[in-house]
Design an enzyme around this catalytic site. Sequence first.
Site, PDB file in Angstrom:
ATOM      1  N   SER A 130      -7.403   1.956   4.331  1.00 38.65           N
ATOM      2  CA  SER A 130      -7.832   0.958   3.041  1.00 38.65           C
ATOM      3  C   SER A 130      -8.847  -0.038   3.224  1.00 38.65           C
ATOM      4  O   SER A 130      -8.534  -0.634   4.439  1.00 38.65           O
ATOM      5  CB  SER A 130      -6.691   0.523   2.141  1.00 38.65           C
ATOM      6  N   GLU A 132      -9.154  -2.477   2.001  1.00 38.39           N
ATOM      7  CA  GLU A 132      -8.095  -3.896   1.886  1.00 38.39           C
ATOM      8  C   GLU A 132      -8.140  -4.493   3.090  1.00 38.39           C
ATOM      9  O   GLU A 132      -7.899  -5.556   3.173  1.00 38.39           O
ATOM     10  CB  GLU A 132      -6.759  -3.411   1.085  1.00 38.39           C
ATOM     11  N   TYR A 154       0.345  -5.486   1.539  1.00 36.03           N
ATOM     12  CA  TYR A 154      -0.111  -4.195   1.607  1.00 36.03           C
ATOM     13  C   TYR A 154      -1.054  -4.110   2.516  1.00 36.03           C
ATOM     14  O   TYR A 154      -0.957  -3.020   3.462  1.00 36.03           O
ATOM     15  CB  TYR A 154      -0.740  -3.989   0.189  1.00 36.03           C
TER      16      TYR A 154
HETATM   17  P1  NAP Z   1      -0.831   6.068  -6.210  1.00 34.41           P
HETATM   18  O1  NAP Z   1      -1.586   6.836  -7.289  1.00 34.41           O
HETATM   19  O2  NAP Z   1      -0.254   4.632  -6.363  1.00 34.41           O
HETATM   20  O3  NAP Z   1       0.237   7.021  -5.322  1.00 34.41           O
HETATM   21  C1  NAP Z   1       1.013   6.696  -4.483  1.00 34.41           C
HETATM   22  C2  NAP Z   1       1.965   7.773  -4.180  1.00 34.41           C
HETATM   23  O4  NAP Z   1       2.765   7.354  -2.963  1.00 34.41           O
HETATM   24  C3  NAP Z   1       2.973   8.349  -5.385  1.00 34.41           C
HETATM   25  O5  NAP Z   1       2.880   9.682  -5.065  1.00 34.41           O
HETATM   26  C4  NAP Z   1       4.042   7.541  -4.981  1.00 34.41           C
HETATM   27  O6  NAP Z   1       5.391   8.416  -5.597  1.00 34.41           O
HETATM   28  C5  NAP Z   1       4.435   7.840  -3.492  1.00 34.41           C
HETATM   29  N1  NAP Z   1       5.146   6.739  -2.866  1.00 34.41           N
HETATM   30  C6  NAP Z   1       5.309   5.576  -3.105  1.00 34.41           C
HETATM   31  N2  NAP Z   1       6.319   5.029  -2.357  1.00 34.41           N
HETATM   32  C7  NAP Z   1       6.732   5.953  -1.757  1.00 34.41           C
HETATM   33  C8  NAP Z   1       8.062   6.070  -0.746  1.00 34.41           C
HETATM   34  N3  NAP Z   1       8.547   5.101  -0.326  1.00 34.41           N
HETATM   35  N4  NAP Z   1       8.144   7.419  -0.186  1.00 34.41           N
HETATM   36  C9  NAP Z   1       7.397   8.476  -0.581  1.00 34.41           C
HETATM   37  N5  NAP Z   1       6.363   8.530  -1.626  1.00 34.41           N
HETATM   38  C10 NAP Z   1       6.230   7.222  -1.916  1.00 34.41           C
HETATM   39  O7  NAP Z   1      -2.040   5.906  -4.859  1.00 34.41           O
HETATM   40  P2  NAP Z   1      -3.349   6.590  -4.655  1.00 34.41           P
HETATM   41  O8  NAP Z   1      -4.450   5.911  -5.232  1.00 34.41           O
HETATM   42  O9  NAP Z   1      -3.174   7.958  -4.992  1.00 34.41           O
HETATM   43  O10 NAP Z   1      -3.735   6.306  -3.167  1.00 34.41           O
HETATM   44  C11 NAP Z   1      -3.063   7.230  -2.198  1.00 34.41           C
HETATM   45  C12 NAP Z   1      -3.354   6.415  -0.753  1.00 34.41           C
HETATM   46  O11 NAP Z   1      -4.397   6.111  -0.414  1.00 34.41           O
HETATM   47  C13 NAP Z   1      -2.260   5.364  -0.985  1.00 34.41           C
HETATM   48  O12 NAP Z   1      -1.761   5.161   0.405  1.00 34.41           O
HETATM   49  C14 NAP Z   1      -3.090   4.092  -1.055  1.00 34.41           C
HETATM   50  O13 NAP Z   1      -2.489   2.940  -0.512  1.00 34.41           O
HETATM   51  C15 NAP Z   1      -4.447   4.749  -0.302  1.00 34.41           C
HETATM   52  N6  NAP Z   1      -5.646   4.211  -0.662  1.00 34.41           N
HETATM   53  C16 NAP Z   1      -6.060   4.362  -1.980  1.00 34.41           C
HETATM   54  C17 NAP Z   1      -7.068   3.868  -2.400  1.00 34.41           C
HETATM   55  C18 NAP Z   1      -7.842   3.995  -4.037  1.00 34.41           C
HETATM   56  O14 NAP Z   1      -8.751   2.990  -4.376  1.00 34.41           O
HETATM   57  N7  NAP Z   1      -7.281   4.689  -4.802  1.00 34.41           N
HETATM   58  C19 NAP Z   1      -8.021   3.199  -1.568  1.00 34.41           C
HETATM   59  C20 NAP Z   1      -7.657   3.286  -0.245  1.00 34.41           C
HETATM   60  C21 NAP Z   1      -6.506   3.569   0.053  1.00 34.41           C
HETATM   61  P3  NAP Z   1       5.645   8.072  -7.125  1.00 34.41           P
HETATM   62  O15 NAP Z   1       4.947   8.967  -8.031  1.00 34.41           O
HETATM   63  O16 NAP Z   1       6.993   8.480  -7.005  1.00 34.41           O
HETATM   64  O17 NAP Z   1       5.467   6.465  -7.552  1.00 34.41           O
HETATM   65  O1  G4F Z   2      -7.545  -2.469  -9.138  1.00 35.45           O
HETATM   66  P1  G4F Z   2      -6.873  -3.510  -8.314  1.00 35.45           P
HETATM   67  O2  G4F Z   2      -5.513  -3.707  -8.496  1.00 35.45           O
HETATM   68  O3  G4F Z   2      -7.212  -2.752  -6.845  1.00 35.45           O
HETATM   69  P2  G4F Z   2      -7.472  -3.335  -5.649  1.00 35.45           P
HETATM   70  O4  G4F Z   2      -6.431  -4.620  -5.307  1.00 35.45           O
HETATM   71  O5  G4F Z   2      -8.636  -3.346  -4.976  1.00 35.45           O
HETATM   72  O6  G4F Z   2      -6.639  -2.233  -4.696  1.00 35.45           O
HETATM   73  C1  G4F Z   2      -6.822  -0.870  -4.755  1.00 35.45           C
HETATM   74  O7  G4F Z   2      -8.024  -0.352  -4.002  1.00 35.45           O
HETATM   75  C2  G4F Z   2      -7.841  -0.717  -2.588  1.00 35.45           C
HETATM   76  C3  G4F Z   2      -8.889  -0.339  -1.748  1.00 35.45           C
HETATM   77  O8  G4F Z   2      -9.595  -1.368  -1.341  1.00 35.45           O
HETATM   78  C4  G4F Z   2      -6.473   0.394  -2.119  1.00 35.45           C
HETATM   79  F1  G4F Z   2      -6.297   0.214  -0.880  1.00 35.45           F
HETATM   80  C5  G4F Z   2      -5.381  -0.166  -2.950  1.00 35.45           C
HETATM   81  O9  G4F Z   2      -4.332   0.781  -2.745  1.00 35.45           O
HETATM   82  C6  G4F Z   2      -5.630   0.097  -4.669  1.00 35.45           C
HETATM   83  O10 G4F Z   2      -6.028   1.419  -4.909  1.00 35.45           O
HETATM   84  O11 G4F Z   2      -8.001  -4.764  -8.438  1.00 35.45           O
HETATM   85  C7  G4F Z   2      -9.346  -4.789  -8.112  1.00 35.45           C
HETATM   86  C8  G4F Z   2      -9.625  -6.232  -8.377  1.00 35.45           C
HETATM   87  C9  G4F Z   2      -8.928  -7.572  -7.587  1.00 35.45           C
HETATM   88  O12 G4F Z   2      -9.818  -8.385  -7.323  1.00 35.45           O
HETATM   89  C10 G4F Z   2      -8.027  -8.135  -8.594  1.00 35.45           C
HETATM   90  O13 G4F Z   2      -7.842  -9.455  -8.528  1.00 35.45           O
HETATM   91  O14 G4F Z   2      -9.552  -6.423  -9.871  1.00 35.45           O
HETATM   92  C11 G4F Z   2      -9.087  -7.855 -10.175  1.00 35.45           C
HETATM   93  N1  G4F Z   2      -8.076  -7.837 -11.164  1.00 35.45           N
HETATM   94  C12 G4F Z   2      -8.621  -8.635 -12.561  1.00 35.45           C
HETATM   95  N2  G4F Z   2      -7.778  -8.586 -13.348  1.00 35.45           N
HETATM   96  C13 G4F Z   2      -7.043  -7.367 -11.612  1.00 35.45           C
HETATM   97  C14 G4F Z   2      -6.741  -7.633 -12.775  1.00 35.45           C
HETATM   98  N3  G4F Z   2      -6.347  -6.157 -10.863  1.00 35.45           N
HETATM   99  C15 G4F Z   2      -5.289  -5.685 -11.832  1.00 35.45           C
HETATM  100  N4  G4F Z   2      -4.574  -4.698 -10.944  1.00 35.45           N
HETATM  101  N5  G4F Z   2      -4.831  -6.083 -12.883  1.00 35.45           N
HETATM  102  C16 G4F Z   2      -5.745  -6.966 -13.486  1.00 35.45           C
HETATM  103  O15 G4F Z   2      -5.247  -7.537 -14.603  1.00 35.45           O
END
Ligand code: NAP
Ligand code: G4F
Length: 344
Positions: A130, A132, A154
């Site tokens: 990520s 992050e 995280y």
């Molecule tokens: P998500 O919608 O939160 O999905 C996470 C998945 O992980 C869900 O299927 C969840 O199951 C499962 N999970 C959580 N804890 C688990 C555990 N202990 N054992 C088995 N399964 C578990 O996340 P996403 O946005 O699809 O992201 C996919 C991956 O990419 C994650 O690893 C995330 O950290 C990474 N990532 C995401 C982004 C982004 O912007 N979306 C960017 C960079 C990296 P449940 O449905 O049961 O909760």
């Molecule tokens: O949407 P966010 O919660 O995403 P964040 O923290 O960037 O993380 C996501 O992207 C990562 C990749 O860089 C993934 F690895 C991670 O798994 C996840 O998918 O927050 C985005 C921004 C932050 O700066 C947060 O402080 O939005 C700001 N924010 C402002 N108000 C908020 C809120 N975020 C959330 N969730 N809720 C709020 O009310």
Amino acid sequence: MSKVALITGITGQDGYYLTKLLLEKKYVVHGTVRRSSTINTQRIDPLISKYKSNENLTLHYSDLLDPSSLNQLIQKIQPDEIYNLAAQSHVAVSFKNPVFSTQTGTLGPLSILEAVKNADKDIKYYQASSSEMFGGIDSQQLNENSKFIPKSPYAASKVFAHQITTIYRESYGVFGVNGILFNHESPHRGETFVTRKITRAIGRIKFGLQSKLTLGNLDAYRDWGFAGDYVKGMWMMMNHKTPSDWVLATGESHSVREFLEIGFKEVGLNYEDYVVTSEKYFRPNEVNHLLGDPSKAKQYLGWEPETSFQELVKLMVQSDLKLAEREKTLIENNLLDPTWEYST
Ligand code: NAP
Ligand code: G4F
């Protein structure tokens, strides 16, 4: 013969888009699901209806914290590719549940890598790394060689998983890929991430189901792309001749405030009339600015994002307008209790 893929986290946003893509490519797909008290397969239910009867899609109960179940599953299905998408993926929640978030994010990948190392066949492994991990202090463009400065449990766990994948690649010759993905969103995004929280609220405000939207830091910048584009990149990385680390990003950064402006404008409203901020949604340690440089993926994989920031915001708003309309009908027919504003 069809390739076999195992996806952990199949019930999540990326799990949905990746499963759809691999099934379209004629893969046999296996996915892990966690037992929960409510049904957690909503995102992939349409795919289950379409493909499960052909035995192209099979779900298995497992948890990243249960290495024996993962090991047995890998031995049984003998996948060609494993996509480890499972994680407690909410950064703010990782401050509240640090031990669970870290165990899932570190022991999970390590358990799978051990199973891959000990398997009788060559299995490719994808780690969901990520942006992050970079910590994002300023507007510098980040690439595969940029320094990791994790700012949350995280992010720290993602750094471990990233590095252990590299270690297994270098030490044991495992085909281990790290996809360093910047934020990617969609109508299937979890409702507590900021983009979806905003578009859900816009839909609900437009249909009179919500009167305000409470957020945290509006001046955080993210490099936001569309999840459907990013899962294509994951598959390309796994099908490149050599395993490596790859950044996927758009190369553009926008603030939460800009997302609000475009989103509310799409329905003819001004966000300033509805948005309030609360300390509750500020983080103990904020990642202020994330901007990615996807040049390597562009050059060697031919990957490019296909959806612009403006298109992304609009497609999410349009989808959530439809959802709010259905919600309103259910409320009017006493099939759903009204909720004035979600507490997440
Ligand atoms: P998500 O919608 O939160 O999905 C996470 C998945 O992980 C869900 O299927 C969840 O199951 C499962 N999970 C959580 N804890 C688990 C555990 N202990 N054992 C088995 N399964 C578990 O996340 P996403 O946005 O699809 O992201 C996919 C991956 O990419 C994650 O690893 C995330 O950290 C990474 N990532 C995401 C982004 C982004 O912007 N979306 C960017 C960079 C990296 P449940 O449905 O049961 O909760
Ligand atoms: O949407 P966010 O919660 O995403 P964040 O923290 O960037 O993380 C996501 O992207 C990562 C990749 O860089 C993934 F690895 C991670 O798994 C996840 O998918 O927050 C985005 C921004 C932050 O700066 C947060 O402080 O939005 C700001 N924010 C402002 N108000 C908020 C809120 N975020 C959330 N969730 N809720 C709020 O009310």
